[in-house]
Design a protein around this motif. Sequence first.
Motif: not given
Lengths: 205, 205
Positions: B17, B10-11, B14-15
Amino acid sequence: MEFSSKLLERAVNEMSQLPGIGKRTALRLVLHMLRQPKEQTTMLSEALQAMRNEVKFCKSCHNISDHNLCEICASPNRNESIICVVEDIKDVMAIENTSSFKGLYHVLGGKISPMDGIGPHDLNIESLVNKVKEGSVKELIFALSSTMEGDTTNFYIFKQIQEYKIFTSTIARGISVGDELEYADEITLGRSIVNRIPFENSLKL
Amino acid sequence: MEFSSKLLERAVNEMSQLPGIGKRTALRLVLHMLRQPKEQTTMLSEALQAMRNEVKFCKSCHNISDHNLCEICASPNRNESIICVVEDIKDVMAIENTSSFKGLYHVLGGKISPMDGIGPHDLNIESLVNKVKEGSVKELIFALSSTMEGDTTNFYIFKQIQEYKIFTSTIARGISVGDELEYADEITLGRSIVNRIPFENSLKL
């Protein structure tokens, strides 16, 4: 760089702490966030914090995991008698992507590097030696970078487990698949000749 | 890319993006955070969220600010009759760093670009025209990129304010200080000859 807002300055300063991200890149990223919906920044922040605070390391192989034992170590389909020794979790992911290895891993967390102040006791070597000592391991594959530090680390571990008489191997060094011989460096080309394999074996892959 | 942890995945997602940050770079950054103290990630997350949720835009020039009116607009030392029109806040910072301008700014928030679906109404043009209409502005300096979009935007604004008979100028295009002539492109070199300045003026800088 002078900022018109303290909040902006703080965000840019924190972003530029990350490796390879300077002040200018940080500013570009932060201004991008300002143009996106607020939710996106919230999701990024929460994902980073959740990851940093809740992620666990597998107690057996030291890989990153959501549980005490990672999925690879917990899987009944993996061969527990072969352990592939790697530097960090990126290497586990790279080898897993090849689907060529069905044993377990052991993540050292780095290489012995006196120049950077990293000694054997900063790495997960003791737990590896203990695994070997317990007797269920038959083969150890060294899959570290082919550098001075990688070779030193391989040799240090080899010395520690020598007495237990298990089979140790190192991943093959040679010409990359698809590469032209004329552009290969001499050391790699030399090694690829010394460590040549029977032609029939190469047909099986 | 397969991840051994959902939190990590998930991290990384998100990064990645963020512009210019792919999955691999995101993974490298996230793994770096894992090696740093937890506080660092907390500080980064909080700084980003505070910035995104609390930052304001100056109601006069649309620059980023911690208050309703930015420091530049609020300063009594700036000349309110000259307004420099720029694309975004990075340009304000760049011009401020030169210490060559003592007027105010107006941040458009982009350029007119039909290809990207950005029309005049997506930019802060109306508030600029209103400022001119109020009558206190004597000069407008166009400091946009020297591209098709920049020129279009300049011309659009020029048309809107033409009737108010204020002085409009555009920043000088020419050979960069320290550059050799032979490497300059023809258009820039041509413009630098057409827009030559009296030699005595160049001595004053």
